[in-house]
Design a protein around this motif. Structure first.
Motif, PDB file in Angstrom:
ATOM      1  N   LEU A 251      12.150 -23.982   3.730  1.00 54.84           N
ATOM      2  CA  LEU A 251      11.934 -22.723   3.022  1.00 54.84           C
ATOM      3  C   LEU A 251      13.262 -22.072   2.625  1.00 54.84           C
ATOM      4  O   LEU A 251      14.238 -22.122   3.373  1.00 54.84           O
ATOM      5  CB  LEU A 251      11.117 -21.767   3.886  1.00 54.84           C
ATOM      6  N   ASP A 252      13.246 -21.454   1.430  1.00 48.45           N
ATOM      7  CA  ASP A 252      14.475 -20.893   0.861  1.00 48.45           C
ATOM      8  C   ASP A 252      14.436 -19.384   0.631  1.00 48.45           C
ATOM      9  O   ASP A 252      15.497 -18.757   0.515  1.00 48.45           O
ATOM     10  CB  ASP A 252      14.753 -21.540  -0.503  1.00 48.45           C
ATOM     11  N   HIS A 253      13.241 -18.804   0.507  1.00 44.63           N
ATOM     12  CA  HIS A 253      13.177 -17.429   0.015  1.00 44.63           C
ATOM     13  C   HIS A 253      11.909 -16.754   0.520  1.00 44.63           C
ATOM     14  O   HIS A 253      10.899 -17.408   0.799  1.00 44.63           O
ATOM     15  CB  HIS A 253      13.193 -17.441  -1.521  1.00 44.63           C
ATOM     16  N   VAL A 254      11.951 -15.405   0.596  1.00 45.28           N
ATOM     17  CA  VAL A 254      10.786 -14.625   1.021  1.00 45.28           C
ATOM     18  C   VAL A 254      10.791 -13.278   0.308  1.00 45.28           C
ATOM     19  O   VAL A 254      11.857 -12.684   0.079  1.00 45.28           O
ATOM     20  CB  VAL A 254      10.781 -14.437   2.559  1.00 45.28           C
ATOM     21  N   GLN A 255       9.598 -12.807  -0.078  1.00 45.63           N
ATOM     22  CA  GLN A 255       9.450 -11.506  -0.717  1.00 45.63           C
ATOM     23  C   GLN A 255       8.161 -10.845  -0.237  1.00 45.63           C
ATOM     24  O   GLN A 255       7.349 -11.468   0.452  1.00 45.63           O
ATOM     25  CB  GLN A 255       9.432 -11.636  -2.253  1.00 45.63           C
ATOM     26  N   ILE A 256       7.973  -9.580  -0.638  1.00 53.18           N
ATOM     27  CA  ILE A 256       6.783  -8.798  -0.291  1.00 53.18           C
ATOM     28  C   ILE A 256       5.939  -8.601  -1.550  1.00 53.18           C
ATOM     29  O   ILE A 256       6.473  -8.353  -2.647  1.00 53.18           O
ATOM     30  CB  ILE A 256       7.191  -7.428   0.288  1.00 53.18           C
ATOM     31  N   VAL A 257       4.624  -8.676  -1.422  1.00 53.52           N
ATOM     32  CA  VAL A 257       3.726  -8.447  -2.554  1.00 53.52           C
ATOM     33  C   VAL A 257       3.731  -6.958  -2.907  1.00 53.52           C
ATOM     34  O   VAL A 257       3.428  -6.106  -2.059  1.00 53.52           O
ATOM     35  CB  VAL A 257       2.291  -8.904  -2.229  1.00 53.52           C
ATOM     36  N   SER A 258       4.089  -6.645  -4.147  1.00 46.97           N
ATOM     37  CA  SER A 258       4.131  -5.246  -4.593  1.00 46.97           C
ATOM     38  C   SER A 258       2.970  -4.886  -5.515  1.00 46.97           C
ATOM     39  O   SER A 258       2.706  -3.702  -5.751  1.00 46.97           O
ATOM     40  CB  SER A 258       5.454  -4.952  -5.307  1.00 46.97           C
ATOM     41  N   ALA A 259       2.246  -5.888  -6.032  1.00 40.52           N
ATOM     42  CA  ALA A 259       1.083  -5.607  -6.878  1.00 40.52           C
ATOM     43  C   ALA A 259       0.209  -6.848  -6.956  1.00 40.52           C
ATOM     44  O   ALA A 259       0.717  -7.977  -6.964  1.00 40.52           O
ATOM     45  CB  ALA A 259       1.507  -5.170  -8.280  1.00 40.52           C
ATOM     46  N   VAL A 260      -1.097  -6.628  -6.999  1.00 39.55           N
ATOM     47  CA  VAL A 260      -2.074  -7.693  -7.227  1.00 39.55           C
ATOM     48  C   VAL A 260      -2.909  -7.261  -8.427  1.00 39.55           C
ATOM     49  O   VAL A 260      -3.574  -6.225  -8.381  1.00 39.55           O
ATOM     50  CB  VAL A 260      -2.976  -7.924  -6.005  1.00 39.55           C
ATOM     51  N   GLN A 261      -2.856  -8.041  -9.512  1.00 40.38           N
ATOM     52  CA  GLN A 261      -3.496  -7.646 -10.760  1.00 40.38           C
ATOM     53  C   GLN A 261      -4.476  -8.720 -11.218  1.00 40.38           C
ATOM     54  O   GLN A 261      -4.218  -9.915 -11.056  1.00 40.38           O
ATOM     55  CB  GLN A 261      -2.441  -7.426 -11.854  1.00 40.38           C
ATOM     56  N   SER A 278      14.494  -7.464  -7.209  1.00 37.51           N
ATOM     57  CA  SER A 278      13.402  -7.195  -8.152  1.00 37.51           C
ATOM     58  C   SER A 278      12.361  -6.306  -7.496  1.00 37.51           C
ATOM     59  O   SER A 278      12.207  -6.295  -6.275  1.00 37.51           O
ATOM     60  CB  SER A 278      12.753  -8.505  -8.612  1.00 37.51           C
ATOM     61  N   ASP A 279      11.639  -5.558  -8.349  1.00 33.75           N
ATOM     62  CA  ASP A 279      10.572  -4.701  -7.845  1.00 33.75           C
ATOM     63  C   ASP A 279       9.185  -5.268  -8.142  1.00 33.75           C
ATOM     64  O   ASP A 279       8.262  -5.107  -7.353  1.00 33.75           O
ATOM     65  CB  ASP A 279      10.700  -3.279  -8.400  1.00 33.75           C
ATOM     66  N   TYR A 280       9.031  -5.949  -9.295  1.00 34.41           N
ATOM     67  CA  TYR A 280       7.735  -6.532  -9.657  1.00 34.41           C
ATOM     68  C   TYR A 280       7.954  -7.928 -10.262  1.00 34.41           C
ATOM     69  O   TYR A 280       7.590  -8.204 -11.389  1.00 34.41           O
ATOM     70  CB  TYR A 280       6.982  -5.627 -10.631  1.00 34.41           C
ATOM     71  N   ARG A 281       8.541  -8.799  -9.491  1.00 37.76           N
ATOM     72  CA  ARG A 281       8.784 -10.168  -9.946  1.00 37.76           C
ATOM     73  C   ARG A 281       7.467 -10.947  -9.967  1.00 37.76           C
ATOM     74  O   ARG A 281       6.656 -10.854  -9.033  1.00 37.76           O
ATOM     75  CB  ARG A 281       9.769 -10.856  -9.007  1.00 37.76           C
ATOM     76  N   ASP A 282       7.242 -11.730 -11.004  1.00 40.47           N
ATOM     77  CA  ASP A 282       6.000 -12.469 -11.146  1.00 40.47           C
ATOM     78  C   ASP A 282       6.068 -13.793 -10.389  1.00 40.47           C
ATOM     79  O   ASP A 282       6.994 -14.587 -10.588  1.00 40.47           O
ATOM     80  CB  ASP A 282       5.719 -12.730 -12.624  1.00 40.47           C
TER      81      ASP A 282
END
Length: 303
Positions: A251-261, A278-282
């Motif tokens: 594993l290389d990277h981790v982020q938090i879910v900021s929106a589910v559309q 980033s704030d809303y990376r896809d």
């Protein structure tokens, strides 16, 4: 010389005098209390109190979570309501009747607390009269609210005074995700910690493979459930996204879910994090454009 008899001339004079007096009363009433004549004319000319217009009398509750929620508008003729906006964002109408409209409140912009305007328009696009308050108060109430409010505050302006910056030693993405979990209510322990602004930190806190291993070994106590990228219907704001950019089981990277559309029937996941800040990376763009062929998984949180 008039041919009227004296008695007829007298009656005519009295009638003219009465008309003149009435006109004078109507005229002089412009400067004060309207005369009975003026009132009668105005009442006859004025339309009835718009029996067909819509009026919102109350918005309940008038405050709620920055993550969104539900409000009910009450009033009259609300079946004519066409659209509702809260804080300039569309609020989906889920139920409408003559005296009530139920609305899904969108998440606050960047999950930030504050009072925002509520606007209501009818199906022709005209503003609907609102008799009561026209604002909605977003508040940071839940653990997820606290997590996302923190994440959207520090995704670009790092909180280095408290947690340091691990970019010089490989990347700050896990350090940042751990910070958001602290904001959510997690507690540091002997295996997961960052002391003295990253003077002393554990691999489970700041190194992605070790973080994932820590989650896996403690999933039950931490309230974590693992899902694949194909199980997006299980994912919600605040969940964790792990990436293997090279699909090499490291594993290389981790982020938090900021929106589910939901976009045309497809679930789109947006993410907040460090490295690429980033704030809303896809998510789909990350694994097809930025890192073609990348794999990964979600950790969904219940606590």
């Amino acid at each position: 010389m008039s041919s009227l008899s004296p008695s007829r001339r007298t009656r005519r004079t009295l009638a003219l005098t009465a008309v003149a007096a009435t006109a004078a009363l109507a005229f002089t009433a412009c400067a004060g209390e309207p005369s009975p004549v003026t009132k009668a004319v105005a009442q006859a000319a004025a339309p009835s109190p718009t029996a067909t217009s819509s009026v919102v009398s109350s918005i309940q509750p008038a405050a709620g979570s920055v993550s969104g929620g539900t409000v009910t508008l009450t009033g009259t003729n609300l079946g004519k309501v066409g659209a509702v906006q809260i804080g300039g964002q569309p609020a989906t109408v889920t139920q409408a009747s003559n005296d009530k409209v139920v609305v899904s409140v969108p998440a606050a912009a960047n999950f930030q607390a504050g009072s925002v305007p509520v606007t209501v328009t009818d199906k022709s696009g005209k503003p609907v009269t609102t008799a009561g308050s026209t604002t909605y108060d977003y508040q940071v109430q839940t653990p997820v609210d606290k997590q996302l409010a923190y994440a959207l505050t520090y995704w670009k302006n790092y909180n280095t005074a408290q947690y340091g910056d691990l970019n010089p030693v490989g990347g700050d993405c896990a350090n940042f995700v751990s910070q958001t979990l602290i904001a959510r209510g997690w507690q540091m322990n002997a295996d997961w910690y960052n002391h003295d602004a990253a003077e002393d930190w554990s691999p489970a806190w700041g190194y992605v493979p070790s973080m994932d291993q820590y989650f896996r070994e403690n999933a039950a106590s931490l309230g974590l459930t693992e899902y694949s990228f194909d199980q997006r219907d299980k994912i919600k704001v605040g969940d964790i996204v792990m990436f293997d950019w090279n699909n090499n089981d490291s594993l290389d990277h981790v982020q938090i879910v900021s929106a589910v559309q939901n976009v045309n029937g497809q679930i789109k996941i947006k993410m907040v994090g460090h490295n690429e800040d980033s704030d809303y990376r896809d998510l789909d763009e990350a694994i097809t454009v930025d890192h073609p062929g990348a794999t990964g998984h979600f950790w969904s949180l219940s606590k």
